[in-house]
Design a protein around this motif. Structure first.
Motif, mmCIF file in Angstrom:
data_model
loop_
_atom_site.group_PDB
_atom_site.id
_atom_site.type_symbol
_atom_site.label_atom_id
_atom_site.label_comp_id
_atom_site.label_asym_id
_atom_site.label_seq_id
_atom_site.Cartn_x
_atom_site.Cartn_y
_atom_site.Cartn_z
ATOM 1 N N LEU A 235 0.847 -1.182 0.000
ATOM 2 C CA LEU A 235 0.000 0.000 0.000
ATOM 3 C C LEU A 235 0.885 1.235 0.000
ATOM 4 O O LEU A 235 1.728 1.386 0.889
ATOM 5 N N ALA A 236 0.704 2.092 -0.974
ATOM 6 C CA ALA A 236 1.429 3.368 -0.981
ATOM 7 C C ALA A 236 0.682 4.293 -0.027
ATOM 8 O O ALA A 236 -0.422 4.737 -0.319
ATOM 9 N N LEU A 237 1.240 4.547 1.132
ATOM 10 C CA LEU A 237 0.579 5.352 2.151
ATOM 11 C C LEU A 237 0.840 6.840 1.968
ATOM 12 O O LEU A 237 0.239 7.665 2.648
ATOM 13 N N GLY A 238 1.775 7.178 1.083
ATOM 14 C CA GLY A 238 2.064 8.583 0.811
ATOM 15 C C GLY A 238 3.021 9.178 1.824
ATOM 16 O O GLY A 238 3.655 8.490 2.620
ATOM 17 N N GLN A 239 3.086 10.483 1.800
ATOM 18 C CA GLN A 239 4.007 11.190 2.694
ATOM 19 C C GLN A 239 3.446 11.202 4.114
ATOM 20 O O GLN A 239 2.288 11.553 4.324
ATOM 21 N N MET A 240 4.276 10.785 5.048
ATOM 22 C CA MET A 240 3.898 10.716 6.456
ATOM 23 C C MET A 240 5.014 11.315 7.304
ATOM 24 O O MET A 240 6.180 11.290 6.933
ATOM 25 N N TRP A 241 4.628 11.808 8.469
ATOM 26 C CA TRP A 241 5.629 12.219 9.457
ATOM 27 C C TRP A 241 6.156 10.961 10.126
ATOM 28 O O TRP A 241 5.391 10.109 10.556
ATOM 29 N N VAL A 242 7.457 10.853 10.197
ATOM 30 C CA VAL A 242 8.113 9.686 10.792
ATOM 31 C C VAL A 242 8.985 10.171 11.937
ATOM 32 O O VAL A 242 9.718 11.148 11.804
ATOM 33 N N ALA A 243 8.897 9.477 13.067
ATOM 34 C CA ALA A 243 9.705 9.842 14.235
ATOM 35 C C ALA A 243 11.033 9.095 14.199
ATOM 36 O O ALA A 243 11.075 7.902 13.918
ATOM 37 N N ARG A 244 12.094 9.806 14.491
ATOM 38 C CA ARG A 244 13.410 9.187 14.664
ATOM 39 C C ARG A 244 13.535 8.718 16.106
ATOM 40 O O ARG A 244 12.838 9.188 16.997
ATOM 41 N N ASN A 245 14.459 7.802 16.328
ATOM 42 C CA ASN A 245 14.685 7.277 17.682
ATOM 43 C C ASN A 245 15.110 8.364 18.657
ATOM 44 O O ASN A 245 14.886 8.252 19.848
ATOM 45 N N ARG A 246 15.727 9.417 18.146
ATOM 46 C CA ARG A 246 16.245 10.476 19.021
ATOM 47 C C ARG A 246 15.246 11.612 19.228
ATOM 48 O O ARG A 246 15.587 12.653 19.757
#
Length: 121
Positions: free
Chosen positions: A95-106
């Motif tokens: 599924l192409a979910l598109g642009q999303m905000w992704v959290a980094r581990n830091r």
């Protein structure tokens, strides 16, 4: 649903042999396989699991220039299917979910194209 599973280890661009990138990819592959295998154990018949992925090592080639290290290529249906079969799951589709905000581990975040990989028992 497991959103962007990651061990928190990354390759080191100062590593001349790139062994740190290979170790990171291997660790993340083990994590993905454990998530899929454990999902297969607890899902009811017809149950589904959605894994989301952003970037290397889950998708395609390492973006760090000409390293030539290939990720798990979950964006390729045949690769996604092979991981599912190893864990006892049936690959349904990407599924192409598109642009999303992704959290980094830091704690910081970034925007990236997110891919969903859908499996069922």
């Amino acid at each position: 649903m497991f959103r962007n599973p990651h061990t928190g280890t990354y390759g080191n661009s100062q590593d001349p042999g790139m062994s740190s990138y290979l170790a990171s990819s291997t660790d993340n592959q083990k994590l993905l396989m454990a998530v899929l295998a454990n999902s297969a154990k607890i899902l009811n018949p017809g149950g589904r699991v959605l894994i989301t992925a952003v970037g290397w090592p889950y998708i395609g080639k390492n973006p760090k220039g000409d390293l030539g290290l290939t990720g798990m290529q979950l964006e390729v249906p045949s690769f996604a299917d092979a991981y599912g079969r190893q864990a006892g799951l049936v690959y349904e589709r990407n599924l192409a979910l598109g642009q999303m905000w992704v959290a980094r581990n830091r704690g910081s975040t970034f925007v990236a194209d997110e891919l969903g990989i859908l499996y069922r028992i």
